[in-house]
Design an enzyme around this catalytic site. Sequence first.
Site, PDB file in Angstrom:
ATOM      1  N   CYS A 331       0.921  -1.368  -0.014  1.00 18.73           N
ATOM      2  CA  CYS A 331      -0.134   0.017  -0.260  1.00 18.73           C
ATOM      3  C   CYS A 331       1.051   1.310  -0.029  1.00 18.73           C
ATOM      4  CB  CYS A 331      -0.847   0.136   0.968  1.00 18.73           C
ATOM      5  SG  CYS A 331      -2.343   1.279   1.115  1.00 18.73           S
ATOM      6  N   ARG A 429     -13.221   0.737  -4.392  1.00 21.82           N
ATOM      7  CA  ARG A 429     -12.531   0.993  -3.229  1.00 21.82           C
ATOM      8  C   ARG A 429     -11.933   1.872  -2.822  1.00 21.82           C
ATOM      9  NH1 ARG A 429      -8.273  -0.963   0.172  1.00 21.82           N
ATOM     10  NH2 ARG A 429      -8.951  -2.324   1.896  1.00 21.82           N
TER      11      ARG A 429
END
Length: 514
Positions: A331, A429
Amino acid sequence: MADYLISGGTSYVPDDGLTAQQLFNCGDGLTYNDFLILPGYIDFTADQVDLTSALTKKITLKTPLVSSPMDTVTEAGMAIAMALTGGIGFIHHNCTPEFQANEVRKVKKYEQGFITDPVVLSPKDRVRDVFEAKARHGFCGIPITDTGRMGSRLVGIISSRDIDFLKEEEHDRFLEEIMTKREDLVVAPAGVTLKEANEILQRSKKGKLPIVNESDELVAIIARTDLKKNRDYPLASKDTKKQLLCGAAIGTHEDDKYRLDLLALAGVDVVVLDSSQGNSIFQINMIKYIKEKYPNLQVIGGNVVTAAQAKNLIDAGVDALRVGMGSGSICITQEVLACGRPQATAVYKVSEYARRFGVPVIADGGIQNVGHIAKALALGASTVMMGSLLAATTEAPGEYFFSDGIRLKKYRGMGSLDAMDKHLSSQNRYFSEADKIKVAQGVSGAVQDKGSIHKFVPYLIAGIQHSCQDIGAKSLTQVRAMMYSGELKFEKRTSSAQVEGGVHGLHSYEKRLF
């Protein structure tokens, strides 16, 4: 005696270390590597430690381990393995609703007690229908009723032994010609308990035990394979019907309501609203919608990293919170968007707030080893969600490949362009579905082979138990109670201390974890 030594009693013990409140109220954002837990007193063995934890308000797991809803981590194979070892898996939604619902169905059908909706055929069905059912469901012990439906008269059963050696040209034969007839079957009466049925199955040495009513109509069936699974996996996470627990991820858009309906029909036990920033009107509205339409379905909200974010989702009615923003190995949210929070601080702050409302917390992201799991649980998390730690296991989706002689599997963040290009759900998302230019919040990479979940997860479980033993707590509940009371002490680590705590001073070494 040296002049600096003092003789006397041992009643004096100086106050040592920091409480969690002191550690996390210093204003710095801390990760798992920035501190250690000080050891306590041991008067029990590690295998006595109870790891039972709450996933949600109504779901309890015997192991506090959860697999992440990522398309390179969790599909049916991973979810089954996680549930068998005491945790739970969340099927990703970077796919069609039909595919996701079918993956959930595979998990729910894997292990059962009384199977009340088995595949049923009629005497006039053909052998090829059995092979098709076997390809679709993975088994071929199929009861035969006079109408081919549950609730009608049992006339026989087809097992693999009946069809194994049939030639291709015999696949059009009627099942009534080759099935094991009713008079040769061992059956149990309706109303029999699961324990009694299992005993009959053991004595009969049969693969399946049909359950029939007074009219000899089929009402359920029990499988020997499920009896063996029950013996081999005592920690398995199951629902009231003795089926494995299974979770699934959904988004917060209008078309996710159709996905939700399919998942509910498939028997999903819990859904997680999959968003990198969960404090949104879209998620709040979806929580309320789910709670109104499916009041018994457990809902996990997130992701959040502050008490203020958590408050809005708790007010909306979530049954658990997922904590983490930008801390995962793949991430890059913190780097690209300048939003997020160091994971240890996020877990402590949200857990400390959410516990006042009886809402469990899932620590999601930043888990690199078993020590990080223990720290997350000691900071108030009830369970820990893992992505990279479970990627490249045998049960993770994808094929192995070799690079420089090392066996690898692909692993990617759901915010990577690679994942966004595969399906719209990944864009949803990260609120990117309408953007002309996509801003990646994740990367794609590869992870080294870790072997099977059935070997790796027991290693993690043993590591958590030994950590609790060193702390001096016989359960995770006690660990958290010690933390909130101030009895559990922590200490910050300098960069030099972190080097000292790892392998150092060796010319070469081999690091084998299990």
